[in-house]
Write an enzyme that holds these catalytic residues in place. Structure first.
Site, PDB file in Angstrom:
ATOM      1  N   HIS A 134      -2.106  -5.650   0.918  1.00 24.62           N
ATOM      2  CA  HIS A 134      -3.339  -6.216   1.138  1.00 24.62           C
ATOM      3  C   HIS A 134      -2.673  -7.920   0.650  1.00 24.62           C
ATOM      4  O   HIS A 134      -1.486  -8.103  -0.001  1.00 24.62           O
ATOM      5  CB  HIS A 134      -4.342  -5.764   0.501  1.00 24.62           C
ATOM      6  CG  HIS A 134      -4.960  -6.908   0.037  1.00 24.62           C
ATOM      7  ND1 HIS A 134      -6.164  -6.832   0.506  1.00 24.62           N
ATOM      8  CD2 HIS A 134      -4.830  -7.158  -1.306  1.00 24.62           C
ATOM      9  CE1 HIS A 134      -6.787  -7.847  -0.457  1.00 24.62           C
ATOM     10  NE2 HIS A 134      -6.441  -8.209  -2.324  1.00 24.62           N
TER      11      HIS A 134
ATOM     12  N   LYS B 253       0.758  -1.537   0.079  1.00 25.70           N
ATOM     13  CA  LYS B 253       0.034  -0.032   0.096  1.00 25.70           C
ATOM     14  C   LYS B 253       0.867   1.598  -0.151  1.00 25.70           C
ATOM     15  O   LYS B 253       2.368   1.121   0.178  1.00 25.70           O
ATOM     16  CB  LYS B 253      -0.718  -0.461   0.927  1.00 25.70           C
ATOM     17  CG  LYS B 253      -1.832  -1.370   0.652  1.00 25.70           C
ATOM     18  CD  LYS B 253      -3.002  -1.274   2.640  1.00 25.70           C
ATOM     19  CE  LYS B 253      -4.231  -2.391   2.645  1.00 25.70           C
ATOM     20  NZ  LYS B 253      -4.635  -2.260   3.543  1.00 25.70           N
TER      21      LYS B 253
ATOM     22  N   ASN C 223      -1.955  -0.273   7.518  1.00 25.25           N
ATOM     23  CA  ASN C 223      -1.102  -1.555   7.902  1.00 25.25           C
ATOM     24  C   ASN C 223      -0.698  -2.059   6.500  1.00 25.25           C
ATOM     25  O   ASN C 223      -0.407  -3.436   6.574  1.00 25.25           O
ATOM     26  CB  ASN C 223      -2.740  -1.971   8.317  1.00 25.25           C
ATOM     27  CG  ASN C 223      -3.672  -2.972   6.939  1.00 25.25           C
ATOM     28  OD1 ASN C 223      -3.343  -1.953   5.883  1.00 25.25           O
ATOM     29  ND2 ASN C 223      -4.693  -3.379   7.544  1.00 25.25           N
TER      30      ASN C 223
ATOM     31  N   GLU D  72      -9.340 -10.707  -7.883  1.00 28.08           N
ATOM     32  CA  GLU D  72      -8.385 -10.087  -7.686  1.00 28.08           C
ATOM     33  C   GLU D  72      -7.219  -9.670  -8.658  1.00 28.08           C
ATOM     34  O   GLU D  72      -6.800  -8.687  -8.745  1.00 28.08           O
ATOM     35  CB  GLU D  72      -7.980  -9.785  -6.199  1.00 28.08           C
ATOM     36  CG  GLU D  72      -9.150  -9.137  -5.200  1.00 28.08           C
ATOM     37  CD  GLU D  72      -8.218  -9.082  -3.916  1.00 28.08           C
ATOM     38  OE1 GLU D  72      -7.045  -9.802  -3.678  1.00 28.08           O
ATOM     39  OE2 GLU D  72      -9.268  -8.890  -3.004  1.00 28.08           O
TER      40      GLU D  72
ATOM     41  N   TYR E 152     -12.361  -2.929  -3.009  1.00 25.28           N
ATOM     42  CA  TYR E 152     -12.786  -3.065  -1.361  1.00 25.28           C
ATOM     43  C   TYR E 152     -14.106  -3.069  -1.397  1.00 25.28           C
ATOM     44  O   TYR E 152     -15.259  -2.434  -0.317  1.00 25.28           O
ATOM     45  CB  TYR E 152     -11.970  -1.713  -1.249  1.00 25.28           C
ATOM     46  CG  TYR E 152     -10.748  -2.317  -0.527  1.00 25.28           C
ATOM     47  CD1 TYR E 152     -10.102  -3.307   0.162  1.00 25.28           C
ATOM     48  CD2 TYR E 152      -9.765  -1.137  -0.828  1.00 25.28           C
ATOM     49  CE1 TYR E 152      -8.985  -3.732   0.658  1.00 25.28           C
ATOM     50  CE2 TYR E 152      -8.455  -1.556  -0.664  1.00 25.28           C
ATOM     51  CZ  TYR E 152      -8.214  -2.346   0.707  1.00 25.28           C
ATOM     52  OH  TYR E 152      -6.967  -2.698   0.623  1.00 25.28           O
TER      53      TYR E 152
HETATM   54  P1  IDP Z   1      -7.440  -7.788   5.422  1.00 21.85           P
HETATM   55  O1  IDP Z   1      -6.693  -6.381   4.817  1.00 21.85           O
HETATM   56  O2  IDP Z   1      -6.335  -7.852   6.281  1.00 21.85           O
HETATM   57  O3  IDP Z   1      -8.105  -9.195   4.270  1.00 21.85           O
HETATM   58  P2  IDP Z   1     -10.424  -6.459   5.687  1.00 21.85           P
HETATM   59  O4  IDP Z   1     -10.758  -6.825   6.730  1.00 21.85           O
HETATM   60  O5  IDP Z   1     -10.416  -6.979   4.392  1.00 21.85           O
HETATM   61  O6  IDP Z   1      -8.572  -6.818   6.366  1.00 21.85           O
HETATM   62  O7  IDP Z   1     -10.115  -5.252   5.563  1.00 21.85           O
HETATM   63  C1  IDP Z   1      -8.901  -3.767   4.768  1.00 21.85           C
HETATM   64  C2  IDP Z   1      -8.773  -3.481   5.397  1.00 21.85           C
HETATM   65  O8  IDP Z   1      -9.868  -1.710   5.272  1.00 21.85           O
HETATM   66  C3  IDP Z   1      -7.804  -3.003   6.145  1.00 21.85           C
HETATM   67  O9  IDP Z   1      -6.557  -4.227   5.610  1.00 21.85           O
HETATM   68  C4  IDP Z   1      -7.335  -2.329   6.621  1.00 21.85           C
HETATM   69  O10 IDP Z   1      -6.853  -1.746   5.514  1.00 21.85           O
HETATM   70  C5  IDP Z   1      -8.699  -1.403   6.708  1.00 21.85           C
HETATM   71  N1  IDP Z   1      -9.637  -1.202   7.374  1.00 21.85           N
HETATM   72  C6  IDP Z   1      -9.847  -2.458   8.002  1.00 21.85           C
HETATM   73  N2  IDP Z   1     -10.418  -2.679   8.997  1.00 21.85           N
HETATM   74  C7  IDP Z   1     -10.335  -0.472   9.761  1.00 21.85           C
HETATM   75  C8  IDP Z   1     -10.239   0.004  10.833  1.00 21.85           C
HETATM   76  O11 IDP Z   1     -11.441  -0.085  11.726  1.00 21.85           O
HETATM   77  N3  IDP Z   1     -10.549   1.560  10.596  1.00 21.85           N
HETATM   78  C9  IDP Z   1      -9.732   1.590  10.010  1.00 21.85           C
HETATM   79  N4  IDP Z   1      -9.555   0.721   8.723  1.00 21.85           N
HETATM   80  C10 IDP Z   1      -9.331  -0.270   8.147  1.00 21.85           C
END
Ligand code: IDP
Length: 149
Positions: free
Chosen positions: A115, A9, A112, A126, A49
């Site tokens: 992805h 990212k 984070n 994807e 997303y």
């Molecule tokens: P993943 O990336 O570990 O599969 P997902 O639950 O699919 O996690 O969420 C997609 C992305 O959305 C996350 O990687 C993160 O960047 C963002 N995200 C998920 N939950 C939150 C939140 O509570 N606050 C801010 N960003 C979030």
């Protein structure tokens, strides 16, 4: 054979972590079949997303993933979904185990770093969303016999 789409990212790219992150994925033995620097459009972010549309963090997530260049990587192989997800670590870096990418490089769920596809079906979907078939290169690696039996 499974495929996984990995996205380094914008924060990972800006922080100069392309090398350290790719090193971990490559050292694990994963086979890269596609790799490119890309600027994600708002349209593509909404497609990728889409499952999160309506959630409170959705607008911030779209703005984050479109905020700068990303490195998009496709990998293929047996069990790659689980292998990549376990290398990446929990969604929230606060909870991610040390030794994982998010656990070693991140401190905040909204930044984070990376992805990774979460199922074989999403991996196929994807990879096709981010790469044309001409951009995917498959080749034999002589080292494969030392990585899998
Ligand atoms: P993943 O990336 O570990 O599969 P997902 O639950 O699919 O996690 O969420 C997609 C992305 O959305 C996350 O990687 C993160 O960047 C963002 N995200 C998920 N939950 C939150 C939140 O509570 N606050 C801010 N960003 C979030």
């Amino acid at each position: 054979m499974e495929k996984s789409l990995i996205i380094l990212k914008p924060d990972a790219v800006q922080r100069g972590l392309i090398g350290p992150i790719l090193t971990r994925l490559e050292a694990r033995g994963l086979k890269f079949i596609g790799i490119k620097l890309s600027q994600v459009s708002s349209e593509l972010a909404h497609k990728h997303y889409g499952v999160h549309e309506g959630k409170p963090f959705f607008a911030g997530l779209v703005s984050y993933i479109t905020s700068g260049p990303v490195l998009v990587v496709a990998v293929e192989g047996k069990d790659v979904i689980e292998i990549v997800r376990s290398t990446v670590g929990a969604t929230n870096p606060v909870k991610a185990a040390p030794g994982t990418i998010r656990g070693d490089f991140g401190v905040n769920i909204g930044r984070n770093l990376i992805h990774a596809s979460d199922s074989p079906e999403n991996g196929e979907h994807e990879v096709a969303l981010f790469f044309s078939s001409e951009e995917l290169i498959r080749s034999e690696r002589s080292v494969d016999q030392w990585i899998t039996e």
